[in-house]
Design an enzyme around this catalytic site. Sequence first.
Site, PDB file in Angstrom:
ATOM      1  N   ALA A 159      67.793  54.267  98.962  1.00 27.85           N
ATOM      2  CA  ALA A 159      68.490  53.080  99.611  1.00 27.85           C
ATOM      3  C   ALA A 159      68.295  53.514 101.021  1.00 27.85           C
ATOM      4  O   ALA A 159      67.736  54.755 101.653  1.00 27.85           O
ATOM      5  CB  ALA A 159      69.814  53.329  99.440  1.00 27.85           C
TER       6      ALA A 159
ATOM      7  N   GLY B   4      67.391  55.433  94.936  1.00 26.43           N
ATOM      8  CA  GLY B   4      67.604  54.086  94.676  1.00 26.43           C
ATOM      9  C   GLY B   4      66.047  53.309  94.393  1.00 26.43           C
ATOM     10  O   GLY B   4      66.123  52.462  93.439  1.00 26.43           O
TER      11      GLY B   4
ATOM     12  N   GLU C 160      65.558  54.370  90.857  1.00 27.10           N
ATOM     13  CA  GLU C 160      66.504  53.790  90.022  1.00 27.10           C
ATOM     14  C   GLU C 160      65.926  52.216  89.851  1.00 27.10           C
ATOM     15  O   GLU C 160      66.101  51.727  88.629  1.00 27.10           O
ATOM     16  CB  GLU C 160      68.156  53.688  90.669  1.00 27.10           C
ATOM     17  CG  GLU C 160      68.667  55.093  90.498  1.00 27.10           C
ATOM     18  CD  GLU C 160      69.648  55.178  91.500  1.00 27.10           C
ATOM     19  OE1 GLU C 160      69.645  54.819  92.437  1.00 27.10           O
ATOM     20  OE2 GLU C 160      70.573  55.906  90.802  1.00 27.10           O
TER      21      GLU C 160
ATOM     22  N   GLU D 270      69.543  62.385  96.173  1.00 25.59           N
ATOM     23  CA  GLU D 270      70.641  62.184  96.855  1.00 25.59           C
ATOM     24  C   GLU D 270      71.474  63.551  97.120  1.00 25.59           C
ATOM     25  O   GLU D 270      72.358  63.420  98.123  1.00 25.59           O
ATOM     26  CB  GLU D 270      71.550  61.303  95.957  1.00 25.59           C
ATOM     27  CG  GLU D 270      70.986  59.808  95.876  1.00 25.59           C
ATOM     28  CD  GLU D 270      69.871  59.508  94.845  1.00 25.59           C
ATOM     29  OE1 GLU D 270      69.456  60.470  94.414  1.00 25.59           O
ATOM     30  OE2 GLU D 270      69.759  58.502  94.364  1.00 25.59           O
TER      31      GLU D 270
HETATM   32  N1  CO8 Z   1      66.206  55.303 104.309  1.00 27.11           N
HETATM   33  C1  CO8 Z   1      65.892  55.045 105.757  1.00 27.11           C
HETATM   34  N2  CO8 Z   1      64.990  55.397 106.391  1.00 27.11           N
HETATM   35  C2  CO8 Z   1      63.889  55.907 105.580  1.00 27.11           C
HETATM   36  C3  CO8 Z   1      64.151  56.462 104.323  1.00 27.11           C
HETATM   37  C4  CO8 Z   1      65.369  55.938 103.597  1.00 27.11           C
HETATM   38  N3  CO8 Z   1      65.780  56.316 102.290  1.00 27.11           N
HETATM   39  N4  CO8 Z   1      62.949  56.969 103.796  1.00 27.11           N
HETATM   40  C5  CO8 Z   1      62.200  57.269 104.932  1.00 27.11           C
HETATM   41  N5  CO8 Z   1      62.570  56.614 105.870  1.00 27.11           N
HETATM   42  C6  CO8 Z   1      62.031  56.503 107.369  1.00 27.11           C
HETATM   43  C7  CO8 Z   1      62.052  57.512 108.158  1.00 27.11           C
HETATM   44  O1  CO8 Z   1      63.180  57.642 108.702  1.00 27.11           O
HETATM   45  C8  CO8 Z   1      60.976  57.465 109.035  1.00 27.11           C
HETATM   46  O2  CO8 Z   1      61.229  56.368 110.085  1.00 27.11           O
HETATM   47  P1  CO8 Z   1      61.065  56.639 111.680  1.00 27.11           P
HETATM   48  O3  CO8 Z   1      59.755  56.847 111.622  1.00 27.11           O
HETATM   49  O4  CO8 Z   1      61.875  55.514 112.187  1.00 27.11           O
HETATM   50  O5  CO8 Z   1      61.556  58.234 111.777  1.00 27.11           O
HETATM   51  C9  CO8 Z   1      59.763  56.577 108.384  1.00 27.11           C
HETATM   52  O6  CO8 Z   1      60.662  55.978 107.140  1.00 27.11           O
HETATM   53  C10 CO8 Z   1      59.009  57.481 107.484  1.00 27.11           C
HETATM   54  O7  CO8 Z   1      59.543  58.471 107.080  1.00 27.11           O
HETATM   55  P2  CO8 Z   1      59.081  59.941 107.249  1.00 27.11           P
HETATM   56  O8  CO8 Z   1      58.680  60.457 108.682  1.00 27.11           O
HETATM   57  O9  CO8 Z   1      60.176  60.746 107.023  1.00 27.11           O
HETATM   58  O10 CO8 Z   1      57.809  60.083 106.184  1.00 27.11           O
HETATM   59  P3  CO8 Z   1      57.242  61.530 105.368  1.00 27.11           P
HETATM   60  O11 CO8 Z   1      56.076  61.302 105.121  1.00 27.11           O
HETATM   61  O12 CO8 Z   1      57.531  62.518 106.567  1.00 27.11           O
HETATM   62  O13 CO8 Z   1      58.266  61.756 104.396  1.00 27.11           O
HETATM   63  C11 CO8 Z   1      59.978  61.269 102.550  1.00 27.11           C
HETATM   64  C12 CO8 Z   1      58.375  60.973 103.294  1.00 27.11           C
HETATM   65  C13 CO8 Z   1      59.715  62.619 101.737  1.00 27.11           C
HETATM   66  C14 CO8 Z   1      59.941  60.120 101.303  1.00 27.11           C
HETATM   67  C15 CO8 Z   1      61.029  61.115 103.522  1.00 27.11           C
HETATM   68  O14 CO8 Z   1      60.821  59.936 104.133  1.00 27.11           O
HETATM   69  C16 CO8 Z   1      62.563  61.474 102.915  1.00 27.11           C
HETATM   70  O15 CO8 Z   1      62.823  62.460 102.293  1.00 27.11           O
HETATM   71  N6  CO8 Z   1      63.073  60.052 102.573  1.00 27.11           N
HETATM   72  C17 CO8 Z   1      64.445  60.185 102.198  1.00 27.11           C
HETATM   73  C18 CO8 Z   1      64.452  60.047 100.761  1.00 27.11           C
HETATM   74  C19 CO8 Z   1      65.736  59.867 100.106  1.00 27.11           C
HETATM   75  O16 CO8 Z   1      66.476  60.943 100.555  1.00 27.11           O
HETATM   76  N7  CO8 Z   1      66.007  59.092  99.484  1.00 27.11           N
HETATM   77  C20 CO8 Z   1      67.392  58.818  98.641  1.00 27.11           C
HETATM   78  C21 CO8 Z   1      68.022  57.819  99.658  1.00 27.11           C
HETATM   79  S1  CO8 Z   1      69.948  57.760  99.061  1.00 27.11           S
HETATM   80  C22 CO8 Z   1      69.634  56.524  97.825  1.00 27.11           C
HETATM   81  O17 CO8 Z   1      68.858  56.029  97.422  1.00 27.11           O
HETATM   82  C23 CO8 Z   1      71.143  56.380  97.033  1.00 27.11           C
HETATM   83  C24 CO8 Z   1      70.897  55.130  96.059  1.00 27.11           C
HETATM   84  C25 CO8 Z   1      72.403  54.317  95.641  1.00 27.11           C
HETATM   85  C26 CO8 Z   1      72.046  53.119  95.126  1.00 27.11           C
HETATM   86  C27 CO8 Z   1      73.405  52.594  94.584  1.00 27.11           C
HETATM   87  C28 CO8 Z   1      73.291  51.457  93.824  1.00 27.11           C
HETATM   88  C29 CO8 Z   1      74.592  50.951  93.432  1.00 27.11           C
END
Ligand code: CO8
Length: 259
Positions: free
Chosen positions: A67, A110, A113, A133
């Site tokens: 998400a 998400g 999921e 998360e």
């Molecule tokens: N949300 C928003 N932006 C994101 C997300 C995200 N989940 N993931 C990556 N991005 C963005 C980064 O901020 C970055 O943007 P910018 O260049 O503007 O800074 C761009 O994408 C590229 O990302 P990275 O530079 O971080 O790329 P890397 O290759 O270094 O890392 C990763 C890749 C490991 C995937 C890293 O981006 C990461 O850890 N992302 C977050 C993953 C995460 O924590 N996901 C869980 C989110 S919470 C969730 O999903 C709850 C779901 C609830 C569902 C409920 C339904 C009812």
Amino acid sequence: MSAYTNLKADMPLRSVQLISLHRPNALNALNRHLMAELDDVLQKAQSDSQIKCVVLTGSEKAFAAGADIKEMKDISFVDAYKQDFLSSWNKIREFRKPLIGAVSGYALGGGFEVAMATDILLASNSAKFGQPEINLGIIPGGGGTQRLIRAVGKAKAMEMILTGRMIKAQEACERGLVSQVLDAEQLMPEALKVAEEIANKSAISVQAAKEAVNAAHEMPLSEGLRFERRLFHQLFATKDQKEGMSAFIEKRKPSFTDE
Ligand code: CO8
């Protein structure tokens, strides 16, 4: 031309809809706008009788990295509760046609999921799955704590959810989350091949099969067996059952009409 901005919707085959999540600057993070578009395209696919199977994919680097954290960061409990935040995600589960997930790169939070809510999941060698998360001070909210344990058992689900560690495609396959691991260039051809194979069956028996298999997650065995038998009996009221069995006996290919 596609009217969507966060995904692409194409028809690579006559009866197969391909949906590609497309927020390249955010690793396909699932914001409200994207989820509304996904909901819309699925609803249209549901009511379009030409579409018999849907493939859902992302990019080479990410199926979806979860998400959208930037969108979620400042949300309050009251807003989350009042708006039933992200409850619309359930709509994927309500989609009645077969949904095939094709994952390359990250499928996290998400995104994982959503992948687990598909019916058949294929992965490329680069796929990584995880519920990170816990690193954000939250827990999975789109079914992760419930679906993952059913797929991989309690110990692995707890390890993934409590540590946020990811697993790679091969392990996901060995644990039954994924049905096939493929080289990157084979992922989409194989996903479309599986979709086309399913699209050539009777849509009515495919829908009944999906309903029966999904019921296994939600019913005790005795109820599930009864539910399966009812659907099985009902299929004898369809033209496709007569056609399928006649074609076998007459040694020809069946020509299903979805009736
Ligand atoms: N949300 C928003 N932006 C994101 C997300 C995200 N989940 N993931 C990556 N991005 C963005 C980064 O901020 C970055 O943007 P910018 O260049 O503007 O800074 C761009 O994408 C590229 O990302 P990275 O530079 O971080 O790329 P890397 O290759 O270094 O890392 C990763 C890749 C490991 C995937 C890293 O981006 C990461 O850890 N992302 C977050 C993953 C995460 O924590 N996901 C869980 C989110 S919470 C969730 O999903 C709850 C779901 C609830 C569902 C409920 C339904 C009812």
